[in-house]
Design an enzyme around this catalytic site. Structure first.
Site: not given
Ligand code: A3P
Length: 289
Positions: A45, A102, A132
């Site tokens: 995010k 990530h 988010s």
């Protein structure tokens, strides 16, 4: 015998997100990066899709039509991705010049360090990431129920969310940039002056594009354009995986939206905890612009 596409909607609600990831982990760990591979790394995010679209536009010299050849998650595959019914990240990686991840630094396949690959790390302030992420947990069905906002915020602060602690993630990559070819960028800087940030990426990649091409990239990768672009807005994901009617993937795309969610009390607790977590690090990030 069911095909993966038939199985996926059934199992996606029953298994935690990371079981398939763990099952494919050996392939991720042994992934052989090439010296000219580019890795985009982010905590979830933080603007992964935005920077991925910019990079794909750069690689395609600002050709919008070429960048509409496929969904962003296929053009810039997600390395550790594994979900029944969808191609796994490692199955897609051999054919493309850039990947995204990530992963925290300690889990990155060692070949990226050995090959001294260029990497772009994009960080976003923790408060906007938490907001988010809370919305993303609700629309991306592989996640467990986030609970109330207050409960989710507690989990985020404790690092008990997918990909663990935001604090450790940004600090880990911040330290690595001292020794490796990492362009460390901030979502807030991109909001403030996207052209300057695109130019930084160009310089980092050793690319020289005409001003008019840079302007085209700037336009194509604006929030408004990406929100309506099906190859960038994740609407090409099956609805059993992402339900945009719950919350669109391209939600608000702004800095400082956290002010609409954090209570005064939550903000005080968060700030104190943040200070503690970031103690000793030179990492600095703007909470709004
Ligand atoms: P919000 O939920 O705050 O709107 P990621 O791609 O890492 O999952 O990050 C998603 C976040 O980046 C979402 O934030 C999304 O709206 C925002 N985003 C995506 N494209 C953007 C763009 N071109 N400009 C600004 N924000 C963008």
């Amino acid at each position: 015998h069911l095909s993966p596409c038939e199985v996926a909607p059934k199992v996606i609600h029953e298994i935690p997100l990371y079981r398939p990831f763990v099952e494919k982990w050996a392939q991720v760990e042994s992934f052989q990066a090439r010296p000219d591979d580019l890795l985009i790394s982010t905590y979830p995010k933080s603007g992964t899709t935005w920077i991925s679209e910019i990079v794909d536009m750069i690689y395609n010299n600002g050709d919008e039509e070429k960048c509409k050849r496929d969904a962003i998650f296929n053009r810039v595959p997600f390395m550790e991705m594994s979900c029944p019914g969808l191609l796994s990240g490692t199955e897609q990686l051999d054919t493309v010049p850039s990947h995204r991840t990530h992963l925290p630094v300690q889990l990155l396949p060692v070949s990226f360090w050995e090959q001294d690959c260029k990497m772009i790390y994009l960080a976003r302030n923790a408060k906007d990431v938490a907001v988010s992420y809370y919305h993303f947990y609700q629309m991306a069905k592989m996640h467990p129920d986030p609970g109330t906002w207050d409960e989710f915020l507690g989990k985020f602060m404790a690092g008990k969310v997918a990909y663990g602690s935001w604090y450790d993630h940004v600090k880990g990559w911040w330290e690595k940039k001292k020794a490796y070819r990492i362009l460390y960028m901030f979502y807030e800087d991109m909001k403030k002056d996207p052209k300057r940030e695109i130019e930084k990426v160009l310089q980092f990649l050793g690319k020289d594009l005409k001003e008019e091409v840079v302007n085209k990239i700037l336009h194509h990768t604006s929030f408004q354009e990406m929100k309506k672009n099906p190859t960038a807005n994740y609407e090409m994901m099956p609805t059993w995986a992402m339900d945009h009617s719950v919350s669109p993937f391209m939600r608000k795309g702004m800095s400082g939206d956290w002010k609409n969610y954090f209570t005064v009390a939550q903000n005080e607790i968060f700030d104190a905890h943040y200070k503690e977590q970031m103690k000793g690090s030179t990492f600095k990030c703007q909470m709004e612009i």
